[in-house]
Design a protein around this motif. Sequence first.
Motif, short mmCIF file in Angstrom:
data_model
loop_
_atom_site.label_atom_id
_atom_site.label_comp_id
_atom_site.label_asym_id
_atom_site.label_seq_id
_atom_site.Cartn_x
_atom_site.Cartn_y
_atom_site.Cartn_z
N THR A 105 0.82 -1.42 0.05
CA THR A 105 0.09 -0.18 -0.01
C THR A 105 0.81 1.19 0.07
N GLY A 106 2.13 1.36 0.40
CA GLY A 106 2.98 2.19 0.36
C GLY A 106 2.54 3.22 1.63
N VAL A 107 1.74 2.68 2.49
CA VAL A 107 1.21 3.49 3.72
C VAL A 107 2.08 2.74 5.15
N THR A 108 2.54 3.51 5.75
CA THR A 108 3.37 3.18 6.96
C THR A 108 2.40 3.13 8.27
N PRO A 109 2.07 2.19 8.93
CA PRO A 109 1.09 2.37 10.26
C PRO A 109 1.79 3.51 11.29
N ALA A 110 1.03 4.15 11.77
CA ALA A 110 1.67 5.34 12.75
C ALA A 110 2.11 4.49 14.27
N VAL A 111 1.63 3.29 14.54
CA VAL A 111 1.37 2.78 15.68
C VAL A 111 1.45 1.37 15.50
N ASN A 112 2.12 0.48 16.26
CA ASN A 112 1.71 -0.84 16.25
C ASN A 112 1.67 -0.99 17.91
N GLN A 113 0.61 -1.60 18.40
CA GLN A 113 0.24 -1.95 19.67
C GLN A 113 0.74 -3.39 20.05
N ILE A 114 1.48 -3.66 20.73
CA ILE A 114 2.14 -5.05 20.86
C ILE A 114 2.33 -5.59 22.50
N GLU A 115 2.00 -6.80 22.90
CA GLU A 115 2.32 -7.18 24.19
C GLU A 115 3.85 -6.75 24.58
N LEU A 116 4.12 -6.14 25.44
CA LEU A 116 5.46 -5.72 25.92
C LEU A 116 5.55 -5.58 27.19
N HIS A 117 6.09 -6.23 28.15
CA HIS A 117 6.36 -5.87 29.51
C HIS A 117 8.06 -6.24 29.97
N PRO A 118 8.48 -6.14 31.22
CA PRO A 118 9.74 -6.55 31.38
C PRO A 118 9.94 -7.99 31.34
N ARG A 119 9.20 -8.67 31.29
CA ARG A 119 9.65 -10.12 31.02
C ARG A 119 9.30 -10.67 29.51
N PHE A 120 8.97 -9.60 28.66
CA PHE A 120 8.79 -9.94 27.10
C PHE A 120 9.11 -8.39 26.57
N GLN A 121 10.31 -8.36 26.16
CA GLN A 121 10.71 -6.73 25.97
C GLN A 121 10.82 -6.34 24.51
N ARG B 29 13.30 2.44 12.43
CA ARG B 29 13.63 2.72 11.31
C ARG B 29 12.50 3.12 10.37
N HIS B 30 11.26 2.58 10.58
CA HIS B 30 10.07 3.10 9.85
C HIS B 30 9.03 4.18 10.55
N ASN B 31 9.69 4.57 11.66
CA ASN B 31 9.13 5.53 12.62
C ASN B 31 7.53 5.10 12.71
N ILE B 32 7.66 4.09 13.18
CA ILE B 32 6.34 3.38 13.83
C ILE B 32 6.45 3.36 15.40
N ARG B 33 5.69 4.08 15.88
CA ARG B 33 5.64 3.96 17.64
C ARG B 33 5.21 2.68 18.12
N ILE B 34 5.70 2.23 19.18
CA ILE B 34 5.36 0.94 19.66
C ILE B 34 4.54 1.46 20.89
N GLU B 35 3.43 0.84 21.15
CA GLU B 35 2.41 1.03 22.13
C GLU B 35 2.24 -0.45 22.83
N SER B 36 2.60 -0.20 24.19
CA SER B 36 2.77 -1.50 24.97
C SER B 36 1.21 -1.93 25.46
N TRP B 37 0.73 -3.17 25.25
CA TRP B 37 -0.57 -3.65 25.80
C TRP B 37 0.09 -4.69 26.69
N SER B 38 -0.80 -5.20 27.99
CA SER B 38 -0.24 -5.96 29.02
C SER B 38 1.16 -5.29 29.71
N PRO B 39 1.25 -3.88 29.87
CA PRO B 39 2.68 -3.42 30.34
C PRO B 39 2.97 -3.95 31.54
N LEU B 40 2.21 -4.35 32.48
CA LEU B 40 2.21 -4.90 33.76
C LEU B 40 2.45 -6.32 33.85
#
Length: 284
Positions: A160-176, A186-197
């Motif tokens: 599509t040539g369109v880069t997402p602004a955000v990728n919301q993924i599971e991320l926390h100290p045990r799974f970084q 590199r693609h300027n996609i911001r990571i948003e952490s779900w299950s951050p605790l």
Amino acid sequence: MPEQMTLNKPEQIALNDGSAIPQLGLGVWQVDPAITAQVVGWGIQAGYRLIDTAEGYQNEEGVGQAIRTAGVPKGELFITSKLRNGGHQRDAALRAFDETMSKLGIEQLDLFLIHWPVPSQGKYVEAWKALVELRQAGRIKSIGVSNFNLDHLERIIGETGVTPAVNQIELHPRFQQRDIREFHMRHNIRIESWSPLGSGRLLKDPTLEGIARKHRKSVAQVMIRWHLQQGLIVIPKSIHQDRIAANFDVFDFELEAEDIKTIRGMDSPDGRNGPNPATAAFLF
């Protein structure tokens, strides 16, 4: 070195489309629809301006009610929702989005994500094209994805040539998820952490308890602060008013380099709590 933050309030994180998102928000996954309006109201009262919901959570109406009754102008709030897994076909996606907007009761959505790629279904590119269409029509300010692996990201960007602004993924100290952060940067996609605790499983972790005692903060506050200093967007969830407020009270301290190093050592390749996006095939 950890990224520095302005104290007392969340940073506004710039997105690749020119918009900005509050770095700290309130998630409402698994919040009972009957109490969602009250919970979100407490969050807005505590200072949260980013609210993260989804079609699959079945509580968008409660978020909409809170928006209308919170006493904060809509322009000061940043509302996110997500496309259901069963709505990847273009027409289904457009209908689902109309339902989301009706439930939220707003004219324009700040951020809309594809909730899961469901690669076995093979329709996430079609879903992405539908989101691009909605953004072009002015109905969404920013579009992104959730739970997309690198091959999923490469495919939608390539087709599509369109880069997402955000990728919301599971991320926390045990799974970084450090192995994928360079690609996002590199693609300027911001990571948003779900299950951050860590889905609550890390709240009694001895390592984190030691860091928390040193800073006279709770383990949850330490983890949220860790996400912020990593430059991640973070959306902790609680249904308790005191914890909602406490989770926002993280701007009067900073983790030290030693703390960051210690938490880095907690990372584990098998630390995932949720489904694997490569194989998740559930529809809703």
